[in-house]
Scaffold this active site. Sequence first.
Site, PDB file in Angstrom:
ATOM      1  N   SER A 114      23.473  14.016  57.351  1.00  0.00           N
ATOM      2  CA  SER A 114      24.023  14.891  56.313  1.00  0.00           C
ATOM      3  C   SER A 114      25.204  15.663  56.887  1.00  0.00           C
ATOM      4  O   SER A 114      25.285  15.877  58.101  1.00  0.00           O
ATOM      5  CB  SER A 114      22.946  15.882  55.861  1.00  0.00           C
ATOM      6  OG  SER A 114      23.514  16.911  55.087  1.00  0.00           O
ATOM      7  N   TYR A 143      16.546  22.043  57.556  1.00  0.00           N
ATOM      8  CA  TYR A 143      17.173  20.785  57.138  1.00  0.00           C
ATOM      9  C   TYR A 143      18.376  20.477  58.040  1.00  0.00           C
ATOM     10  O   TYR A 143      18.482  19.386  58.604  1.00  0.00           O
ATOM     11  CB  TYR A 143      17.610  20.892  55.674  1.00  0.00           C
ATOM     12  CG  TYR A 143      18.271  19.655  55.106  1.00  0.00           C
ATOM     13  CD1 TYR A 143      17.522  18.540  54.747  1.00  0.00           C
ATOM     14  CD2 TYR A 143      19.652  19.595  54.914  1.00  0.00           C
ATOM     15  CE1 TYR A 143      18.124  17.409  54.218  1.00  0.00           C
ATOM     16  CE2 TYR A 143      20.268  18.472  54.381  1.00  0.00           C
ATOM     17  CZ  TYR A 143      19.501  17.377  54.033  1.00  0.00           C
ATOM     18  OH  TYR A 143      20.103  16.250  53.506  1.00  0.00           O
TER      19      TYR A 143
END
Length: 250
Positions: free
Chosen positions: A142, A156
Amino acid sequence: MRLKRQTVLLTGATGAIGQAIARELASDGARVVLQFRSDASKAGALAKELGHGAMALPADLSDPASPTALWQAAEDAAGRIDTLINNAGILTPSSVDQSLEDWHRVWHGDLQVNLMAAADLCRAAVRHFLGRGGGRIVNIASRAAQGGYRAEAMSYGATKAALVNLTQSIARGFGPSGVTAVAIAPGWVKTEMSDAYVREHGAAAALSGIPVGRMATPEEIAELVAFVLRPSQTSLSGAVLDVNGASQMR
Ligand code: NAD
């Protein structure tokens, strides 16, 4: 049919990006082994749609034993596996105001699904590949992996940063044995994950800072995965491919 006779194990296959990757790779001739958590009928229907011997296998990657069991089940069902794609991922919001117990629950959960499951599957894949002249790994990371991330999603960002580093270590360590590894780092992709953010914060907040003015589509990510897996693309090993509409550049 660049991927004809190639078998790909794809995690998170029933999610938005996973489905797009599965369709793209099957259209290139790959046999895709689809991991799903709970949606057996969706996974079964997708396998049927894909053809080329696609199959669906269940695994709850929050269980530390399940990644290795998944690999074994895939190997038992498919025989040789040529490519692993770690695409399953979760973003669990947290706050420094939470109790330590809740904070640990979130961190351990994100670490298990986003990092440990991927690491265990990479371990199994590398062991499998080493006796067979090599293989390929694509890890879906990501934009959050670089430069820090939102205060309510620090676990995350941290897990995705570690996933990038894991990818690079594999590329470095096992390249001489024919193993390639590439990380793909999307910014916002138009999926349920991004829809949840838009519902809470509005579209303007999500799109501000994206010079191209829109989110990526799952199909854009899938096309890139297919490109990475072209047999000719060996020198890409170790790359981290940003797909973020110029919202973050190194
Ligand atoms: P999604 O929620 O649609 O799909 C996530 C997939 O992971 C689902 O198939 C889900 O079943 C699976 N999964 C989650 N927890 C699991 C568990 N415990 N066991 C087994 N499977 C589990 O999300 P998506 O947007 O398609 O995300 C795919 C990947 O792309 C993720 O790794 C995500 O972090 C990454 N990503 C997404 C975006 C975005 O904006 N959507 C941006 C950057 C990176």
